[in-house]
Design an enzyme around this catalytic site. Structure first.
Site, PDB file in Angstrom:
ATOM      1  N   GLU A   3     -14.332  11.620 -27.454  1.00 24.31           N
ATOM      2  CA  GLU A   3     -14.711  10.825 -26.288  1.00 24.31           C
ATOM      3  C   GLU A   3     -16.040  11.296 -25.710  1.00 24.31           C
ATOM      4  OE1 GLU A   3     -13.527   8.113 -24.907  1.00 24.31           O
ATOM      5  OE2 GLU A   3     -11.899   7.917 -26.354  1.00 24.31           O
ATOM      6  N   TYR A  25     -13.395   8.092 -16.601  1.00 22.38           N
ATOM      7  CA  TYR A  25     -13.202   7.354 -17.848  1.00 22.38           C
ATOM      8  C   TYR A  25     -12.689   8.271 -18.955  1.00 22.38           C
ATOM      9  CZ  TYR A  25     -13.945   4.751 -22.080  1.00 22.38           C
ATOM     10  OH  TYR A  25     -13.743   4.152 -23.292  1.00 22.38           O
ATOM     11  N   ASP A  37     -14.039  -0.246 -19.817  1.00 22.60           N
ATOM     12  CA  ASP A  37     -15.402   0.073 -20.214  1.00 22.60           C
ATOM     13  C   ASP A  37     -16.185  -1.232 -20.345  1.00 22.60           C
ATOM     14  OD1 ASP A  37     -14.528  -1.051 -22.591  1.00 22.60           O
ATOM     15  OD2 ASP A  37     -15.062   0.679 -23.843  1.00 22.60           O
TER      16      ASP A  37
END
Length: 308
Positions: free
Chosen positions: A49, A134, A152
């Site tokens: 990520e 996020y 997103d």
């Protein structure tokens, strides 16, 4: 056409169960294969990520595999020399080197503060250095099936086109949460992000990608595939980011270098008194020093070295 028409204010179709089943079935039948999708290891998912932030996924795959081979778990990363981690990051063109520093610091937090076990909720994950909402939610979702709906750029585009959700962050979050099945954040977030990345890109591929939401989609019904503006990353070639990376790479090869030797090694047009000379290089090094990546010795001619 549609079995339940969404209203102009962005309300979702009445039969949300059918919408959910269609998307999950589409994703499970076929999706892009990435190594971090084949594991529930929070360390590997966290690394992927962070690497994926504003970096093309084909470049991420190569870097990810090399990174986890070199540092296979959070203990190995925490014990690594920070300059080696930053050097790896820079050599694989993974963007801002601060991310590598944050990874290293957060690995130490996991080992020292969490006894080597990753926290499992988005709120707890945000306690780690450099982990924002996020990334925390993505790790909670994909590693622990314990996250909220991911929102997103791709997800926003899908919701805006399919269900006329207004271009407003709160509206996107509410719609995404309303759609996600309870307790299914892992498969759902993967699926809706895949939809935005494969079928509902800036140039849509509704039919060729066999989009599972065509039956309910406003954009498919009207032919209007407009979407919210998508921020673009500045060009890397010739950018300040590129030269920061070069500084880190070069200093990784030497104990230290004076500016007169460092400058020509990072750009061929370096001239001490020119536009890209001592003043430009000193400014660049000051930024790296402020970020904790470089140490400067100003006793005599300024020299630079990687901070350990």
């Amino acid at each position: 056409m549609s079995t339940s028409e969404p209203s102009a204010d962005g309300s979702l179709p009445e039969d949300t169960e059918a919408v959910r089943r269609a998307l999950v079935a589409w994703y499970e039948a076929d999706h892009r294969a990435y190594p971090w999708r084949e594991t529930t290891d929070p360390y590997a998912i966290w690394v992927s990520e962070v690497m994926s932030q504003q970096t093309q996924l084909d470049r991420v795959v190569r870097a990810f595999e090399g990174f986890v081979e070199r540092w296979p778990d959070v203990e190995a990363l925490a014990a690594a020399d920070r300059s080696e981690v930053v050097g790896f990051w820079s050599s694989h063109s993974l963007g801002y080197n601060n991310r590598a520093r944050y990874l290293h610091e957060a690995a130490g937090q996991v080992v020292e503060e969490f006894d080597g076990s990753f926290p499992e909720t988005p709120a707890e994950l945000q306690e780690l250095q450099g982990v924002g909402p996020y990334t925390a939610n993505a790790v909670a979702s994909f590693a622990f099936n314990n996250g909220d709906a991911v929102v997103d750029t791709n997800v926003k585009r899908v919701l805006y086109r399919a269900f006329s959700v207004p271009d407003d962050d709160t509206a996107f979050e509410e719609a995404a949460e309303a759609l996600m099945p309870d307790g299914e954040s892992r498969v759902w977030n993967n699926a809706v992000m895949e939809l935005g990345g494969v079928a509902c890109e800036k140039t849509p591929a509704c039919d060729t990608a066999e989009c599972p939401w065509r039956e309910w989609c406003d954009a498919y019904a009207t032919g209007d595939f407009s979407a919210p503006d998508v921020p673009t990353q500045s060009a890397f070639e010739g950018s300040r980011r590129q030269f920061r990376g070069r500084v880190v790479r070069v200093l990784g090869e030497y104990d230290s270098l004076p500016l007169s030797e460092l400058g020509p090694r990072i750009r061929v047009d370096y001239t001490p008194d020119g536009e890209h000379g001592r003043e430009w290089l000193s400014d660049l090094l000051s930024d790296l020093a402020d970020d904790g990546l470089v140490a400067l010795d100003t006793d005599g001619e300024t020299t630079a070295r990687l901070r350990q």
